[in-house]
Design an enzyme around this catalytic site. Structure first.
Site, mmCIF file in Angstrom:
data_model
loop_
_atom_site.group_PDB
_atom_site.id
_atom_site.type_symbol
_atom_site.label_atom_id
_atom_site.label_comp_id
_atom_site.label_asym_id
_atom_site.label_seq_id
_atom_site.Cartn_x
_atom_site.Cartn_y
_atom_site.Cartn_z
ATOM 1 C CG ASP A 103 -2.285 0.579 0.939
ATOM 2 O OD1 ASP A 103 -3.252 -0.195 0.863
ATOM 3 O OD2 ASP A 103 -2.374 1.800 0.762
ATOM 4 C CG HIS A 152 -5.751 2.601 1.692
ATOM 5 N ND1 HIS A 152 -5.344 1.490 1.006
ATOM 6 C CD2 HIS A 152 -7.099 2.550 1.691
ATOM 7 C CE1 HIS A 152 -6.388 0.794 0.607
ATOM 8 N NE2 HIS A 152 -7.471 1.421 1.002
ATOM 9 C CB SER A 166 -9.829 -0.658 1.253
ATOM 10 O OG SER A 166 -9.355 -0.212 0.025
#
Length: 1860
Positions: A171, A212, A386
């Site tokens: 990520d 994230h 996600s």
């Protein structure tokens, strides 16, 4: 309105309408590609070859791409970083390189994080524990209603928390410092691909954009019970992060990420992918696909890496995740999302590749996921798929902990079998023919953690994966609007191929090619033979692309477990969603099925039925029971399955519960696990591993898991090797090849280096920066070693490399004597002594190897220095010297000998102490775990091993007494303590600082004194006006006037007596100068005041004047300073300013008055020249004759006539000393402050004399120090003589020199004398015994009788080296000592067990030789002997000879030595007159020769021929070394002359000259290079090819420089001077980004030189307003007019840096005398002119003859070729460089068809790759290939493309492949 009426516009509008429509349609398709200046290249040949090719074409090799072998990351600094056009330039010719198999310029790919942000305003951050709110992990009391959860708590209760499992988040980085992640963070699972380092920390900004990855990581492995925020699903798993989304995402970036550390990372979790915009079709590019394949094949030691992927958030855009090549891959586990209620989230995409689902957010009012957030916070707002993928990764981690041996396919099977539909709401749930319930939204349902760990516990690995490719017919089918195309294919599942047969399905892939005018109108379905229908593609509203699908792979898992054989139906629907051109229908061009699965049922009974406990026993041995032939009715073996057995014995099972094992007699038995050397194969079979594997997961050599004895497992290749490769070491305990530390080139342990990489040196076992002996590098600077160390690698005694005198090096520490199992190494090759480890077979020894043992371990016998295995005795017995068991001494439980010192273990009642069993440990040892251990060397007695566990102290090994204090033995007792007779420190009496006993104090603490009566410390109490003396225990009076004073200084008063005043810590009767009294203190006057009181100052210091009670330096307007009185007095009322009180002492006047000769008068009183106004007489009167003008009096001059100068209102003809006549002012002006005599303001002639501060005159000025280039002499700075730059004492005593000269003993010379070297302009003496050097500590050549080794001169070479031309050269690896570099030059062998024969080290003497103990060499037997025991004693004879009693072999014992036995006419016959011994009558049958003759084979000769030398020992002609033509001995270093093609260096012949020498063809010798060269091609300073240390190569001139010239910078990695970018005048590194200053027409901006003009123009004129003119036609950019001011060249030219000229690359056919051109063979990054070397005049005649003969031969061949070509008819036109279409592609294709082969590396679904035929490297024929459209092209190897030809080669493919 119809289509035609809307589009057909009249007139010119028609064209506009068409263009508008085309633009609207093509806009989404023609997305602009962004090309980077990074390339991926596949090169065979390893790193050296990749580096060579990169350098040649101007690239920089960044390194291997992840774990992909032979794939490299190339970077080109001179191409545009981001461009919409692919790069074209000379560097693109890299694709022509034979070793370049494939190349791809990297394109930026858009990747989107799959979370969804509802509204930032609604986010709330919490710092409280969130466990009660984590609804998706458990049902709490406040959760209502609570739906079925994922049973995570159930898995925890079974003991699984993810321990020992490693998960990596791919990520934008993870916040490794987050309190919830710190505990589980794993640095080995983390790196930063974007930043090219190992730290995955995210980049912080105000928007927290890069949150994230941290959020995903918290879901997986947030630590439990730390009271911070959340709990991860696998809260004991290790978590890492790969930062790869916060930058340009290219194929290389993705490949590096998914292949990062695959043997350490178990699970990769990715929550990103291509745009979820409903129109993108994108997937992994070739490198990433290769990385996925490698991951599942080799990751996790062959079990396969697990890749978890988020399915996508494109639901609102009607996206379909089958258009995402990552989630659509068989290698990834695609995870979708469901809301808490079980409803479909609005963002969810449908597709047939989704395997399962986990929880996430739903609508805006639904609960979301709680996890970690940036800046050490938490969030309850994590959303989208996600959030689902990391949950799945955490659950899989729990399953892998339950069964670490699950393969990547096992994991998918377990998910399929345990996931369930539950409360998930979908209208397409269906049950397939295998009984699995499946949906396009949720796959097989919600993941169940507890069910997964239970399934994993009992899981048996599924059979091997089979891949069956079923190619359907290639008939093109038209897809009509509003209709469907159906294609039916009957599949067999490759039943005819047992290696590919698929019976039970897993994944099904449809590979399809469709053309269509609007891709979004298509929908595709696949129906299996069992009737299960999968939607491979749904209509996509926003997909307007006209590209269709080209070899795109759609994947479905809906047929999992079904049978493969039968009819497969593909349906393609075209549903127009808007108006489009129906004239161009879609076409189904081709499709094929790829079936993945197994040939047998994948689930064993263990997987199918509940697990039961059974008793197992080993069944590997052959069954020994003799069974009868009758039917068997008894109980079956426990390893039989429930179907039982059929006799005749219990182990004759019908089916096995676990595994079949085949015995040597071909019978099969059932076993619970496969034996060592076997692995669990398909069909429950145990298959054999590769021969070297101990355990494995497959039969190939690269599928080993552990190795047999003698082999080591290479963790990177999973293969067993006998020797670990460079960069790794053998871990003998685990039989592994482990990686060395990054600084090591080779090592024996991770930090125990044996060889270092470039730029570092070996310091003991570490590689670090070199320091001088006695110091080590601590990372910043060199620090002194421990006192035991002569040299060291680190601090402390454990960091020693070599020890000081009296100490020995033993395993990295300095000892006074060798320990047991070590021996003293007598070699002392470096002057330092060391203890070496005995051979492992010895207990003690006196030398290396297994033949030097002096005692043996228990159970072994000493025999001739070797330890042999003895008898095996019982406990309490030992093996005696005869190999018999004897009883141990009574105190021993076990022993190795008869005495009480030979115990090895003791009874429970006794303690083991160095071979004895004792009741109590000796005083200097302590007991621990029933053994006596020595105390620390400082202790006499102790309770533990450390220095703080002493109980008593004594003298150490050096006789120094130690004293016990708080458990430590120190050199002395601490302050306030005394030593007892028992060496114990006890406290002194109270207030005593130093004492002899508890009663006698010798020094008291401050404030106390020793009482003379009892020697105790009494408090010292001083009276008023007294203070304690700090040095003596007594009271001393304070200074006079002090009432109290300081302890440290009686003169420092703290208060004063009556009548005294205190000032500055002293007491005064009256206040001192510059102070005044105020009460009882003296106050200081103001600065510059000499006397004062509280009202002000009375008088001032010199240079100051009193004005109103203050002291001023200048009095100001209306006042002047009275020097006598020291006060400011008022001026005359008429004066503004003045110099005195008089009316005629004005210097300026009040308003309305005019200054006239010092007076202020009214304008009416001005006088004529030579006159003044007399106030008394009220008239003008004449001035004195000496004045020109005067004022107030005739003698008070104000100006003087010519030739006179004004001085103190008088005119003088000459100015006095200290002044000079100023023509400008007409007065005598003062010289400068430091000048005594001058003739002008800056024309001093003599400086003032100032004691202690001398001044020196230089060029009319006075200096305290003479400036550079001069020296002081008699107060004058004299100029240094040239070429001194600075000097001292006299003009020739130089201290530094001008450029081009060096300083030696105060003299500047052009060169340093012999045995000196210039260092920073000063001649430094070379090291001792050094003849020539390149640095003051680096020798290049030694004086006679000395030899160069490690840059220093030694009297003899160390062991392992031999002396050659005053150099120490390494011996062959077999030699300990040698006389040359070859294997047959040994004089002493490396291994003591080896023997020496003819210079070769062998394990035993060869046939025909015997071992001579005195010399430890193998000697040749006599010619007549077949074998022998000494030189004159044969043991067997050659054929035809017999042995006499003396051990000699003769023809017949009756014959004399000079006769032979004749078999034809039996009898003794004389030898030939030339022979002494013989085998026959001929002269070529000699065995030995008479005196003065030598045996050559079997002939006696007077002299040995060429290639032989006379061996006087054997009286024969022996062969010279193969490199010698003539010689004096057999060694390579005993040549007199060399064979052709070899070069002589001293007495050695070499094929290639050594470093520092070059081959002189004219003399056939190796000649020394210039001293600055490391490698060269001639003797001159301009012939260098590489440089020695401290020098840098200027390649364009072949010169080595100590520092690089202007326009160049130092490149340390290559030790070269590299040219700055053409636009830089000065620079600090390569490329256009490192400029320090710019050339003309450019200006510097942030390290970049930017042109002042447009491209192709240069600046003309200075200032802000200038013109720009066109560059020369040969330049693309330039800095000035003409052809020699270029800064950038066209693609077909190369820039010659030195004269800024653009030149062509030289053609190989061009004669050397042709026009100037660049030699582009080695590099196109810089133009190096081709030079024509002048051959030496002394060249041998044979060379000239060879050239002449060659020319004649070439002419003859040329003539033959001309005749042949004429006979061929029509002359072929000269081929242009590049490609050209062949005349008839159809005809050409068949002839070239065999030249192609398909790629085995990548599947060509996205990128078409072109490959050339295989050609030999020297084959210059045309290369032919076929383009995408079927056109056949011819490709030429050499030359550049013409502009007209480029269009023929245009195509959009971004990758190319070449097979040369």
């Amino acid at each position: 309105m119809g289509w035609g009426s809307r589009c057909c516009c009249p007139g010119r509008l028609d064209l506009l309408c068409v263009l508008a429509l085309l633009g609207g349609c093509l806009l989404p398709v023609c997305r602009t590609r962004v090309y980077t200046n990074h390339w991926a290249v596949k090169i065979a040949g390893g790193f050296p070859e990749a580096n060579r090719i990169a350098s040649k074409y101007g690239f920089i090799n960044i390194g291997q791409i992840g774990a992909l072998k032979d794939y490299y990351h190339f970077y080109h600094s001179r191409t545009i970083k981001r461009s919409v056009i692919s790069s074209r330039g000379t560097h693109s010719f890299i694709s022509m390189e034979p070793k370049v198999e494939w190349i791809q310029q990297q394109v930026v790919k858009k990747r989107t994080k799959r979370d969804y942000d509802f509204s930032r305003a609604q986010s709330t951050y919490f710092n409280d524990p969130k466990w009660p709110s984590m609804w998706y992990m458990h049902c709490s009391d406040n959760t209502h209603p609570c739906q079925s959860d994922m049973n995570i708590e159930g898995a925890w209760k079974r003991g699984y928390t993810g321990k020992n499992i490693v998960v990596t988040i791919l990520d934008d980085g993870i916040e490794r410092t987050h309190p919830d992640l710190m505990q589980n963070y794993d640095a080995l699972a983390s790196c930063d691909v974007n930043g090219n380092d190992l730290d995955p920390m995210p980049r912080y900004d105000a928007s927290n954009e890069n949150k994230h990855g941290t959020r995903c990581a918290g879901e997986v492995a947030a630590a439990a019970n730390n009271s911070h925020c959340t709990v991860g699903i696998a809260f004991n798993a290790k978590i890492g992060g790969v930062r790869m989304l916060d930058g340009d995402v290219t194929d290389m970036v993705e490949a590096k990420s998914v292949s990062f550390n695959p043997q350490h990372v178990h699970i990769y979790s990715a929550s990103w992918g291509p745009d979820d915009d409903g129109k993108t079709v994108d997937g992994p590019a070739p490198l990433t696909r290769q990385a996925f394949e490698n991951g599942v094949r080799m990751g996790r030691r062959g079990l396969g890496s697990v890749f978890v992927w988020a399915s996508g958030n494109g639901g609102r855009s009607k996206d379909h995740c089958s258009c995402d090549g990552y989630t659509n891959s068989i290698y990834t586990i695609s995870i979708s999302s469901t809301a808490e209620s079980g409803k479909k989230p609005w963002y969810l995409e449908e597709c047939s590749s989704t395997l399962a689902t986990t929880y996430s957010s739903g609508e805006s009012y639904d609960k979301k996921i709680i996890t970690t957030d940036l800046r050490q916070r938490c969030t309850d707002n994590h959303t989208g798929t996600s959030a689902s993928a990391p949950m799945a990764a955490g659950i899989i981690a729990l399953a892998l902990e339950a069964n670490p041996f699950l393969t990547w396919r096992d994991v998918q099977h377990v998910i399929v079998r345990t996931s369930r539909a539950g409360h998930l709401n979908a209208n397409d749930w269906k049950t397939n023919a295998a009984g699995f319930k499946v949906s396009h939204l949720y796959g097989f349902g919600l993941m169940d953690a507890e069910a997964m760990v239970m399934e994993a516990e009992k899981w048996t690995t599924v059979p091997r994966q089979h891949v069956c490719v079923e190619s359907t017919d290639r008939q093109i089918k038209t897809i009509r609007p509003n209709s469907a195309v159906r294609s039916i294919y009957k599949a067999s599942g490759c039943s005819d191929n047992p290696n590919r047969h698929v019976n039970y399905l897993e994944h099904v892939v449809v590979r399809i090619t469709i053309t269509h005018p609007r891709r979004g109108d298509l929908a595709i379905y696949l129906t299996s033979p069992s009737g299960t229908r999968s939607q491979l593609l749904a209509n996509r509203l926003f997909d307007h692309s006209m590209e269709g699908f080209k070899n795109w792979e759609f994947m479905t898992i809906h047929c999992w477990g079904e049978r493969a054989a039968g009819d497969w139906v593909l349906e393609v629907y075209d549903t127009p969603s808007q108006l489009r051109n129906f004239k161009t229908p879609g076409k189904l061009k081709e499709w094929s099925l790829v079936l993945y699965g197994t040939s047998v049922q994948p689930y064993s009974p263990t997987n199918e039925f509940p697990k039961v406990e059974r008793f197992r026993y080993s069944r590997v041995e052959d069954p020994t029971d003799d069974y009868g032939t009758e039917d068997y009715a008894g109980p079956c073996d426990p390893e039989c399955s429930e179907v039982g057995c059929d006799g005749p014995g219990p182990d004759h099972c019908n089916d096995c519960l676990h595994y079949y094992y085949k015995l040597k007699n071909n019978t099969r038995i059932c076993v619970s696990s496969c034996p060592p050397g076997h692995y669990h194969a398909d069909k429950k079979r145990c298959r054999k591993c590769a021969p070297n594997c101990e355990s494995c997961f497959g039969s190939h050599g690269d599928q080993c898991m552990s190795c047999k004895y003698g082999y080591f497992l290479n963790e990177e290749t999973n293969s067993c090797v006998t020797h670990c490769p460079d960069g790794s070491y053998q871990d003998t305990k685990k039989n592994l090849c482990r990686k060395c530390s990054e600084n090591c080139k080779t090592c024996t342990e991770f930090h125990n280096c044996t060889e270092c990489r470039d730029g570092l040196s070996l310091q003991g076992s570490r590689c670090s920066v070199s320091c001088e002996d006695g110091r080590y590098f601590n990372g910043q600077d060199c620090q002194p070693c421990h006192r035991f160390c002569a040299t060291c690698a680190g601090a402390g005694a454990d960091g020693c490399i070599n020890c000081t005198e009296g100490y020995f090096m033993e395993d990295g520490r300095c000892v006074q004597s060798c320990s047991i199992s070590y021996y003293f190494d007598h070699s002392s090759e470096n002057g330092y002594k060391s203890c070496k480890k005995c051979d492992i077979s010895c207990l003690t020894c006196n030398g290396p190897g297994f033949k030097n043992c002096t005692s043996c371990p228990s159970g072994y016998l000493l025999d001739l220095g070797m330890c042999q295995m003895g008898a095996i005795c019982k406990d309490g017995e030992y093996v005696d010297e005869h190999g018999h068991c004897q009883t141990c001494e009574a105190s021993c439980a076990k022993c190795q000998g008869p005495t009480q010192e030979d115990c090895t273990t003791c009874p429970m009642t006794r303690i083991f102490d160095d071979g004895r069993c004792v009741s109590n440990c000796p005083s200097w040892k302590f007991e621990f775990e029933n053994q006596c251990h020595p105390c620390h060397h400082t202790c006499q007695r102790c309770q533990g091993s450390g220095p703080t566990h002493c109980t008593s102290c004594g003298a150490d090994n050096y006789g120094r007494e130690h004293f016990l204090y708080q458990g430590e033995c120190g050199d002395s007792c601490p302050e306030g303590h005394y030593a007892t007779e028992g060496n114990t420190c006890l406290p002194c009496p109270d207030n005593c600082e130093l004492c002899h006993s508890v009663h006698v104090c010798t020094r008291c603490m401050k404030g106390y004194f020793i009482a003379p009566t009892n020697h105790t410390c009494q408090k010292l109490e001083c009276g008023q006006g007294e203070v304690q003396d700090p040095d003596y225990e007594e009271c001393v009076p304070c200074e006079e006037g002090c009432l109290g004073c300081s302890l440290d200084d009686p003169g420092t008063c703290t208060s004063c007596a009556m009548g005294y005043y205190r000032f500055d810590h002293h007491c005064y009767k009256t206040c001192p100068e510059k102070t005044y009294s105020e009460e009882v203190e003296c106050k200081a006057c103001d600065s510059n005041c000499g006397s004062c009181d509280q009202n002000g100052c009375y008088w001032c210091e010199e240079g100051f004047f009193l004005l109103g009670g203050s002291c001023v330096r200048k009095c100001g307007p209306g006042f002047y300073g009275d020097q006598e009185m020291g006060e400011c007095e008022s001026c005359h009322r008429a004066c503004e300013t003045c110099t005195g009180p008089g009316h005629d002492e004005c210097s300026s006047c009040q308003e309305g008055l005019q200054l006239l000769r010092g007076m202020c008068v009214h304008a009416t009183k001005t006088q004529e020249e030579g006159k003044f106004w007399n106030d008394i007489l009220r008239k003008l009167q004449p001035c004195h004759s000496s004045c020109k003008t005067c004022n107030g009096s005739a003698t008070l001059c104000t100006s003087c006539p010519k030739g006179a100068y004004l001085l103190a209102q008088a005119c003088v003809s000459s100015c006095p000393q200290g002044t000079w006549p100023s023509v400008r002012s007409g007065s005598c002006e003062n010289c400068t402050e430091a000048c005594a005599i001058c003739s002008g303001a800056d024309l001093c002639k003599k400086c003032q004399m100032q004691p202690g501060h001398p001044l020196f005159l230089h060029e009319g000025r006075c200096y305290s120090k003479c400036p550079e280039g001069s020296y002081a002499e008699d107060g004058i700075c004299e100029r240094c003589s040239s070429p001194c730059r600075t000097c001292e004492g006299n003009a020739t005593n130089c201290h530094s020199c001008e450029g081009g000269h060096v300083l030696h003993h105060g003299v500047c010379q052009e060169n340093c004398p012999e045995r000196h070297v210039a260092v920073k302009g000063v001649c430094k003496h070379c090291p001792e015994m050094c003849q020539d050097c390149i640095h003051e500590k680096t020798c290049k050549e030694c004086t006679p009788e000395f030899f160069l080794h490690d840059d220093m001169c030694h009297q003899s070479c160390p062991r392992g080296f031999y002396a050659d031309s005053r150099h120490c050269v390494p011996c062959h690896k077999d030699c300990l000592e040698c006389s040359g570099p070859k294997a047959d030059d040994c004089e002493l062998c490396l291994e003591s067990s080896w023997v020496l024969y003819d210079g070769l080290c062998l394990e035993e003497c060869p046939a025909g030789t015997y071992y001579e103990k005195e010399t430890k060499e193998c000697r040749d037997c006599h010619k007549s002997c077949l074998t022998c025991s000494s030189s004159g004693t044969c043991t067997t004879c050659q054929k035809g000879l017999i042995m006499n009693p003396r051990g000699s072999c003769m023809a017949n014992e009756k014959c004399s030595p000079s006769e032979y036995w004749d078999e034809d006419a039996p009898g003794c016959k004389p030898c030939h007159v030339k022979c002494f011994h013989c085998m026959g009558p001929a002269e070529d049958q000699c065995q030995t020769c008479p005196m003065n003759s030598l045996l050559l084979n079997t002939t006696c000769v007077k002299d040995c021929p060429e290639g032989y030398y006379a061996d006087e020992d054997s009286n024969r002609c022996a062969h010279c070394h193969s490199s010698c033509r003539t010689c004096e001995g057999r060694h390579s270093r005993q040549c007199h002359s060399c064979r052709p093609g070899w070069f002589q260096l001293g007495k050695e012949c070499l094929l290639q000259c050594r470093e520092g020498y070059y081959a002189d063809n004219s003399t056939g010798r190796c000649e020394r290079c210039n001293r600055s060269c490391k490698g060269c091609q001639g003797p001159r300073p301009t012939d260098c090819l590489s440089c020695d240390r401290f020098f840098f190569l200027l390649r364009s001139k072949g010169e080595c420089h100590r520092s690089c010239p202007d326009h160049y910078y130092v490149e340390q990695s290559t030790q070269t001077c590299e040219r700055c970018h053409p636009t830089c005048d000065q620079c600090k590194g390569k490329g256009a980004l490192n400029c320090l200053s710019c050339v003309w027409s450019y200006h510097l901006m942030g390290g970049i030189c930017t042109s002042d003009c447009l491209v192709g123009e240069y600046r003309v004129g200075e200032g802000e307003k200038f013109n720009c003119e066109k560059c020369h036609e040969s330049c693309m950019e330039c800095k000035g007019p003409g052809a020699k001011n270029c800064t950038l060249c066209p693609a077909n030219l190369v820039l010659h840096m030195d004269d800024s000229h653009c030149l062509h690359c030289c053609n190989t056919s061009d004669p050397p005398s042709a026009q100037e051109c660049c030699d582009c063979q080695d590099t196109t990054d810089e133009c190096i002119l081709r030079t024509s070397k002048v051959r030496p005049a002394t060249e041998h005649f044979k060379t000239a003859l060879f050239i002449t003969s060659s020319m004649m031969l070439v002419l003859l061949l040329g003539a033959a070729v001309v005749v042949w070509k004429k006979s061929r008819g029509r002359v072929q036109p000269a081929a242009k460089a590049g490609y050209e279409k062949l005349a008839d592609p159809n005809k050409s294709y068949s002839s070239y068809k065999s030249s192609y082969r398909e790629s085995t590396s990548f599947e060509e679904d996205q990128v078409i790759e072109y490959r050339d035929r295989d050609y030999d490297e020297d084959d210059d024929d045309d290369i032919v290939y076929m383009g995408q459209d079927g056109t056949v092209y011819r490709k030429f190897k050499y030359g550049l493309l013409d502009d007209d030809d480029i269009d023929e080669l245009e195509y959009d493919d971004e990758s190319y492949s070449y097979y040369q």
